[in-house]
Design an enzyme around this catalytic site. Structure first.
Site, PDB file in Angstrom:
ATOM      1  N   THR A 273       0.826  -1.031  -0.086  1.00 16.59           N
ATOM      2  CA  THR A 273      -0.096  -0.016   0.037  1.00 16.59           C
ATOM      3  C   THR A 273       0.886   1.217   0.082  1.00 16.59           C
ATOM      4  OG1 THR A 273      -1.910   1.068   1.056  1.00 16.59           O
ATOM      5  CG2 THR A 273      -0.267   0.186   2.577  1.00 16.59           C
ATOM      6  N   CYS A 274       0.230   2.334  -0.357  1.00 15.37           N
ATOM      7  CA  CYS A 274       0.832   3.692  -0.211  1.00 15.37           C
ATOM      8  C   CYS A 274       1.559   4.003   1.156  1.00 15.37           C
ATOM      9  CB  CYS A 274       0.129   4.752  -0.875  1.00 15.37           C
ATOM     10  SG  CYS A 274       0.354   4.754  -2.696  1.00 15.37           S
ATOM     11  N   ASN A 275       2.403   4.842   1.266  1.00 11.71           N
ATOM     12  CA  ASN A 275       2.727   5.171   2.487  1.00 11.71           C
ATOM     13  C   ASN A 275       3.762   6.497   2.282  1.00 11.71           C
ATOM     14  OD1 ASN A 275       4.973   5.220   5.118  1.00 11.71           O
ATOM     15  ND2 ASN A 275       3.284   4.017   5.852  1.00 11.71           N
TER      16      ASN A 275
END
Lengths: 728, 247
Positions: free
Chosen positions: B225-227
């Site tokens: 996922t994005c972070n």
């Protein structure tokens, strides 16, 4: 984005100089092992022991013959003399090799100390039940059907009685007092196992001769499982440990089952090895005892199967297994369903971790008649070929007990069931599919090396699934030859004259040299992703039929090769192409180093497409088939699953004018444009295509709006406050 | 009140209302996404309780039958205890489709949890990759960053992953924050060596140390996922776990 124009395309594998096609003419099928490349037939010639050949003298195992020279059961184990000098009584022999003996007892201690309750229970059941009954478990799903059909029975229940620690229970077998009935519907199978068990199979004479104590008499740290303590004989003088009788019996029965049901050869062998191992778990035998039991059983079983008097018995058992047992649906649990686990367990139990103490370089010896052990497993091979299978799968020399003159100790029947491990010379396999069974279809699982060539003839289908490196090349004359691993075809050239060559490996298949297919040949490729490339490290000469089966909804990009090669023979092309799983407008295109499948209608569309993204019509309403056999497919594949047959009349290569109709050359412009739009992110595949790492952030600007909300409120408040302030 | 003040006040009012509507819209989206997800969660849990019969190998398990009627692109289910993650996994023929579509194929900012298009949907690849949005309300993979907390990690080392054919226990052996410059989304490892090298690299990158052994025979699952810790655009949070079949 990784569309590359043809001219700049780099081959992944080094180029091999192009060889002359004339080699094809040299291939003429032969139905026997051809002249040797590196080893001749003398390598598989039997070697006679001091007792003669086991298979000729097995009946001499009786109590009037008590020397290694007169009794083959003593003689086949005579390597034990290097470790142990039998005494005049049960307790006055001499250990000759302290290291091996100490390891043997230490191993017994560690196995008994670390046994689980489950293992102890299984060991009790194997100890108490008739070994033939225990061996049935190797049949896996067919075990219950065998028990029912053969009226096999035991009075030892699955759950151990609570008083077993004080009461010794004996197996009363079935209602007729035998393990199974010879007059039952599976009576011929029962008859074969009874015959093998009665072929001079007793370990008593060898036990008496070697007088090597059971492990618990060597060390108090070897703990016999409590439920078997009542079974310990009080008189140790008649209770030798080497070789293990239960192990011998378990293997004998298992060789019988494996002969009748060769489809489960490896599983049945694994069950036999587990029965042997359970003797160590039980504390009743040491690893050397168990190894000795296996070696003797192997020789005895081969002897029984070689005896011409037993021919009708063994033929009837094999036939009955296939006509009665295997035609019923198997319903029982299979404890041996994992090949890798089986292989690991069986292989470990061949040597139990003993170090090699003798010459480790002696060539393998194949005992006289040993090929009978695998004659139903490889019905399409001849006896010499079966001996080569045993030769190439044998254990190295030098292990304790295993280096007998004839070679019984070094046989590895589990490995042998996976076919050759080397082509020491040219091998021709002729499989007649009409005869069914393994003649119709078989798989060789082993990794095959050697310098020989494989020639496949006959209508049957042979699958190669090992990591192969044989260098002599492959000739497919007839029938089917399938690759189930990327290196299935070894390192030599591959020639297909009249057969069907199948590839179905998700990582693609490499042909190590030239590939040539003639007019009557078929190349059948199943392609579910862009890695699934047939990579020819040499010159490709195409003719005959090309079948391309696209699965999993995969639609290749115009720059994804289906077949890559170092060079294409002049004027070479398949005469017929059948494509399934793609829309009608797809067709093959050849360039200098690869064959592609291109969408002839949609050049413009592709210019705007990402190379890893299938065409836009594949998008929203996917409907993957959940059929696990074919693996999930998108409906863009299934909906358009029409078979397209194209008769290609003209020959195409990279220099013909047809090419500018085909995609690769035209893609140059598109690729340049597209390349600029590639984000420098993440996964690239082997041929340079880039798969973008999806952006998975939450792009809702909630903080911005909260900020705006607050700011506007503050601004309004300031204006109002200023106004009030001024009024004052 | 002079005209300037009037204009400012009017502007403020407009901005205020605009922001309020936007925030309301976002909240509504979140709630609606949760509602939509609830529907399928309830259905799946119901199916789970009903499915007593053990499906034979290689056939669609009963708890997935009705889900496939809703969307045949559903290829599995992901459940991670102590997070909101309890979602169907979808798979398309590319990695964009489910970025902004829910399992009903409706446009949705939260998108779906989805499997890389290159993966076999029965998780037979060495690496199966699952993507999901890091939603600010903690939905989808919004709470995956909890695994960066040592206390949380130590108490939640396993989770469950289901394909439509099989159940798997996942033992987490690596969690880290990286950018897309690091290529962790290969699905194909032609040799054991390449695979084991990759395993070494991702074990090395992990913020947490575990004693889980991953061999060439094991398959792994990767959640991505994005972070924003390392990069607001290309930063990623990645979690790798070893798959073990359960019955």
């Amino acid at each position: 984005m990784a569309i590359k124009c043809n001219e700049t395309r780099e081959k992944r594998k080094s180029k091999i100089p192009v060889l002359a096609l004339a080699a094809v003419i040299c291939f003429q099928g032969s139905n026997s092992v051809l002249a040797a490349n590196s080893l001749d037939e003398s390598a598989i010639a039997p070697q006679e022991a001091s007792y003669g050949y086991y298979v000729d003298n097995y009946a001499n195992n009786n109590s009037s013959n008590m020397t290694p020279e007169s009794n083959p059961s003593i003689g086949v184990l005579s390597e034990f003399h290097d470790l142990w000098e039998p005494g005049t009584s049960w307790d006055n022999g001499t250990v000759l090799n302290e290291d091996i003996h100490n390891y043997n007892i230490a191993k017994s201690i560690s196995i008994t100390e670390n046994r689980t309750d489950e293992e102890a229970k299984a060991a009790y059941l194997i100890d108490r039940r008739h070994q033939n009954y225990s061996a049935i478990a190797g049949l896996g799903p067919h075990a219950d059907n065998f028990i029912a059909g053969a009226n096999a029975g035991t009075t030892i229940p699955d759950e151990i009685p609570e008083d077993a620690t004080s009461v010794g229970y004996d197996d009363g077998s079935n209602n007729n007092g035998v393990w199974a009935d010879q007059n039952s519907s599976l009576g011929s199978m029962v008859g074969l196992i009874d015959t093998i068990r009665n072929s001079g199979a007793s370990t008593s004479n060898a036990k008496a001769y070697y007088s090597y104590k059971r492990p618990f008499r060597w060390s108090e740290d070897v703990s016999v499982i409590p439920t078997l303590v009542p079974r310990i004989k009080e008189d140790p003088s008649t209770d030798g440990g080497f070789p293990s009788g239960h192990t011998n019996a378990g293997y004998l029965a298992s060789y019988g089952f494996a002969y009748a049901v060769p489809e489960r050869y490896e599983e049945i062998m694994t069950r036999a090895s587990e029965m042997g191992n359970s003797r160590i778990v039980a504390g009743m035998h040491s690893p050397l005892d168990v190894i000795g039991g296996r070696v003797m059983a192997t020789a005895v079983a081969a002897s029984a199967l070689n005896d011409p008097n037993n021919k009708s018995v063994k033929d009837a058992a094999h036939a009955q297994a296939h006509e009665v047992l295997l035609t019923q649906e198997g319903t029982s649990e299979d404890n041996y369903s994992d090949y890798e686990t089986n292989k690991q367990n069986y292989t470990e139990r061949l040597t139990y971790g003993f170090e090699q103490i003798g010459d480790t370089t002696k060539p393998m010896v194949v005992p006289k008649g040993a090929e009978a052990l695998i004659e139903t497993r490889f019905p399409y091979l001849d006896d010499a070929q079966r001996r080569w299978v045993l030769y190439t799968t044998g254990l190295p020399s030098g292990y304790p007990v295993l280096d007998d003159t004839e070679g019984w100790g070094r046989l590895n029947l589990f490995a042998a069931a996976g076919g050759y491990e080397a082509f020491e010379n040219d091998v021709t396999v002729s499989m007649d599919a009409a005869r069914g069974g393994f003649n119709e279809a078989d798989t060789w699982k082993n990794d095959i090396d050697g310098s020989g060539k494989l020639t496949k003839s006959g209508t049957g289908a042979l699958t190669l699934s090992g990591d192969n490196s044989y260098t002599g090349g492959t000739l497919l004359e007839e029938g089917t030859l399938a690759a189930n691993s990327g290196s299935a075809f070894g390192e030599g050239e591959v020639v297909n004259t009249e057969g069907t060559l199948i590839e179905n490996v998700s990582n693609g298949v490499t042909i190590g040299n030239n590939f040539t297919q003639s007019e009557a040949g078929t190349l059948d490729l199943t392609i579910g992703n862009k890695e699934e490339v047939l990579d020819i490290n040499g010159e490709a000469t195409f003719d005959g039929t090309l079948k391309l089966n696209f699965t999993d909804g995969f639609i290749p990009d115009a720059d994804t090769p289906i077949i890559s090669y170092d060079a294409l023979a002049e004027k070479s092309a398949f005469s017929k192409v059948e494509i399934t799983g793609l829309p009608d407008n797809y067709e093959v295109s050849y360039d200098a180093n690869a064959l592609y499948v291109v969408d002839s209608n949609s050049q413009e569309e592709e210019e705007n497409e990402s190379p890893v993204v299938p065409p836009s019509e594949t998008g929203d309403d996917n409907n993957p088939s959940k059929d696990p056999v074919t693996e999930p497919e998108d409906d863009n594949a299934s909906a358009t699953e029409t078979t397209k047959e194209t008769e290609e009349t003209d020959t195409v290569d990279s220099t013909t004018e047809n090419e500018d109709k085909k995609t690769p050359a035209k893609l140059e412009d598109a690729s340049k444009e597209s390349n600029n739009s590639v984000k420098p992110v993440t996964s690239s595949s082997a041929d340079g295509d880039v798969v973008e790492n999806p952006k998975t952030g939450d792009d809702t600007n909630i903080i911005l709006y909260v900020g705006l909300l607050a700011a506007s409120a503050i601004a309004a408040a300031v204006v109002i406050w200023q106004r009030k302030f001024r009024r004052r | 009140m002079n005209w300037l003040q009037k204009i400012i006040l009017l502007t403020c009012l407009v901005v205020f209302l605009f922001s309020l509507i936007k925030i309301g819209g976002i909240g509504f989206d979140y709630v609606q996404s949760e509602q939509v997800m609830k529907e399928i969660q309830v259905q799946y849990k119901g199916n789970l309780q009903e499915s007593k019969a053990i499906a034979s190998e290689n056939s669609v398990r009963s708890q997935f039958q009705s889900l496939l009627d809703i969307n045949p692109n559903i290829v599995g289910w992901l459940t991670i205890d102590n997070t909101k993650i309890d979602y169907p996994i979808l798979q398309s023929s590319d990695n964009n489709h489910y970025l902004n579509r829910n399992y009903k194929e409706e446009t949705s900012k939260s998108g779906s949890i989805f499997m890389d298009f290159r993966n076999k949907s029965d998780a037979q690849d060495r690496q199966t990759i699952i993507y999901g949005h890091q939603m600010k309300d903690g939905s989808m993979f919004g709470q995956l960053d909890k695994f960066l907390d040592e206390d949380f990690f130590s108490q939640n080392k396993e989770f469950q992953f289901d394909t439509i054919y099989e159940s798997y226990k996942v033992e987490i052996f690596s969690v880290y924050v990286t950018t897309t410059d690091f290529n962790y989304i290969e699905t194909d490892f032609p040799t054991d060596e390449e695979y084991l090298d990759f395993i070494d690299v991702i074990e090395e990158k992990s913020k947490m140390r575990t004693d889980i052994q991953v061999t060439e025979k094991d398959n792994i699952i990767t959640l991505s996922t994005c972070n924003e810790l390392q990069d607001p655009e290309d930063g990623r949070l990645v979690l790798h776990g070893k798959l073990t079949k359960t019955n």
